[in-house]
Design a protein around this motif. Structure first.
Motif, mmCIF file in Angstrom:
data_model
loop_
_atom_site.group_PDB
_atom_site.id
_atom_site.type_symbol
_atom_site.label_atom_id
_atom_site.label_comp_id
_atom_site.label_asym_id
_atom_site.label_seq_id
_atom_site.Cartn_x
_atom_site.Cartn_y
_atom_site.Cartn_z
ATOM 1 N N TRP A 155 0.743 -1.106 0.155
ATOM 2 C CA TRP A 155 0.139 0.109 -0.095
ATOM 3 C C TRP A 155 0.944 1.193 -0.097
ATOM 4 N N ALA A 156 1.955 1.185 0.767
ATOM 5 C CA ALA A 156 2.938 2.511 0.873
ATOM 6 C C ALA A 156 3.515 2.530 -0.430
ATOM 7 N N SER A 157 3.690 1.759 -1.266
ATOM 8 C CA SER A 157 4.265 2.032 -2.495
ATOM 9 C C SER A 157 3.407 2.625 -3.558
ATOM 10 N N LEU A 158 2.227 2.609 -3.452
ATOM 11 C CA LEU A 158 1.128 3.047 -4.325
ATOM 12 C C LEU A 158 1.016 4.569 -4.092
ATOM 13 N N ASP A 159 0.483 5.331 -5.120
ATOM 14 C CA ASP A 159 0.411 6.799 -5.302
ATOM 15 C C ASP A 159 -0.538 7.166 -4.091
ATOM 16 N N GLN A 160 0.052 8.064 -3.114
ATOM 17 C CA GLN A 160 -0.583 8.224 -1.935
ATOM 18 C C GLN A 160 -1.343 9.668 -2.160
#
Length: 378
Positions: A155-160
């Motif tokens: 999740w952290a690697s996806l566009d925040q």
């Protein structure tokens, strides 16, 4: 191409049934899901979309199995599903989301024996508990923790900037806190829960839609309850460390102050370590009660411990008193009572905060009598 389109139509049909938009009886649902999984296997070898959908549908199968009480079957299905989901995750953000959610579900099902019917940790004290998980349960719980940590990383690697990803990351952090609490890592569990709480509060500040706002509010309620529970198992050193790291919310400071006082920490030290004025600490202790729960037991000739009736097994709200002070009053009263078994008997007293439970969770423990050990305030 025609075969792929047929498979996708079947997947769409299943998605409608799964969401409740279309109806099918249980037998028909089972048949359709099995047919869909079988149809996806061949194209999933070379097609990322089909691989992602196969992982998703194996996850659906796992959920149905788990709901029916077949935990082993559920774990087998999700294990296979995640192999396909992992293969597709790098091809599109949506596939990565499906993969992350599958990791979390696998973690929940692996760790299931570590929680009770209310989904609270059975062994929140970790290695300090009187009874802990079996070797197999702990290994499964550790794997669940690692899988959930991997989900956080996905999740952290996806566009925040995408609110879906921000929400997914916050949710994953809640689950990671739960997995850590089940293994007895109370301080780490609090840190992750506080981190997740901040994420959900940021979501609310961004003025989300009604559905997203309700989801965030429900998550915050869950986190709030979990934090109040977990703080009861922290040492003062852990509380002070969390405060230093900015991971002890202001609203929980009164409970942290009470927790420190229960453990026997002086008011001045509490103030210094938690960054408060002494007057603030005194006020918090005066207005914030804690529920002391106690049990006195006498050892009989058969070697068994017999709990004594009320008032020697009871509870009361107290203010600005340590667990040791509560126990001292109980000891004096019991020794002066008709229930006292005499100087030659062996008896013990325990005082818990809030609920009676694992002896390791007692705020004060003392065995009294011939050759008894010394007091062990927690």
């Amino acid at each position: 191409m025609a075969q792929r389109e047929a498979v996708l139509r079947l997947d769409e049909q299943w998605a409608r049934i799964r969401s409740g938009a279309a109806h099918a009886d249980p037998a028909e649902s089972d048949r359709l899901l099995a047919e869909l999984i079988g149809a996806l296997r061949e194209p999933a070898r070379t097609d990322a979309d089909c691989a992602a959908r196969l992982g998703l549908r194996l996850g659906d199968l796992a959920a149905r199995r788990f709901g029916a009480g077949d935990r082993a079957g559920a774990l087998a299905a999700i294990e296979e599903g995640l192999r396909h989901a992992r293969q597709a995750a790098g091809h599109a953000p949506e596939y990565a989301r499906w993969y992350a959610r599958g990791l979390i579900n696998q973690g929940v099902w692996l760790a299931w024996p570590l929680s009770d019917a209310d989904r609270l940790p059975r062994h929140p004290l970790g290695a300090g508990g009187e009874s802990g998980p079996s070797t197999m349960e702990r290994a499964a719980g550790e794997r669940a923790r690692d899988l959930t940590r991997a989900a956080v990383e996905v999740w952290a690697s996806l566009d925040q900037h995408d609110p879906v990803n921000r929400r997914g990351l916050a949710q994953a952090k809640v689950f990671l806190g739960d997995r850590l609490a089940e293994l007895g890592f109370a301080s780490d569990a609090v840190a992750w829960a506080v981190d997740a709480e901040a994420g959900f509060r940021r979501m609310l500040l961004a003025a989300p839609g009604p559905e997203e706002a309700q989801e965030a509010e429900e998550a915050l309620d869950h986190i709030g309850r979990q934090l109040e529970l977990r703080l009861r198992f922290l040492t003062f050193e852990s509380l002070a460390g969390l405060r230093t790291e900015g991971l002890l919310p202001e609203r929980l400071l009164p409970q942290a102050v009470v927790a420190a006082r229960i453990q026997g920490v002086a008011e001045a030290e509490i103030a210094a370590r938690l960054g408060l004025d002494t007057e603030q600490v005194v006020t918090m202790l005066e207005v914030t009660p804690w529920r002391a729960v106690w049990r006195i037991e006498v050892r009989g000739p058969d070697g068994l411990w017999a709990p004594q009736p009320a008032p020697w097994r009871d509870a009361a709200e107290v203010r600005n008193r340590t667990a040791e002070e509560v126990a001292a009053g109980l000891i004096r009263g019991f020794m002066e009572s008709a229930a006292y078994p005499g100087d030659g008997a062996l008896w013990r007293v325990r005082v818990w905060w809030h609920v009676e439970g694992d002896p390791a969770g007692a705020r004060f423990r003392l065995v009294i009598g011939p050759d008894s050990p010394a007091a062990t305030p927690s």
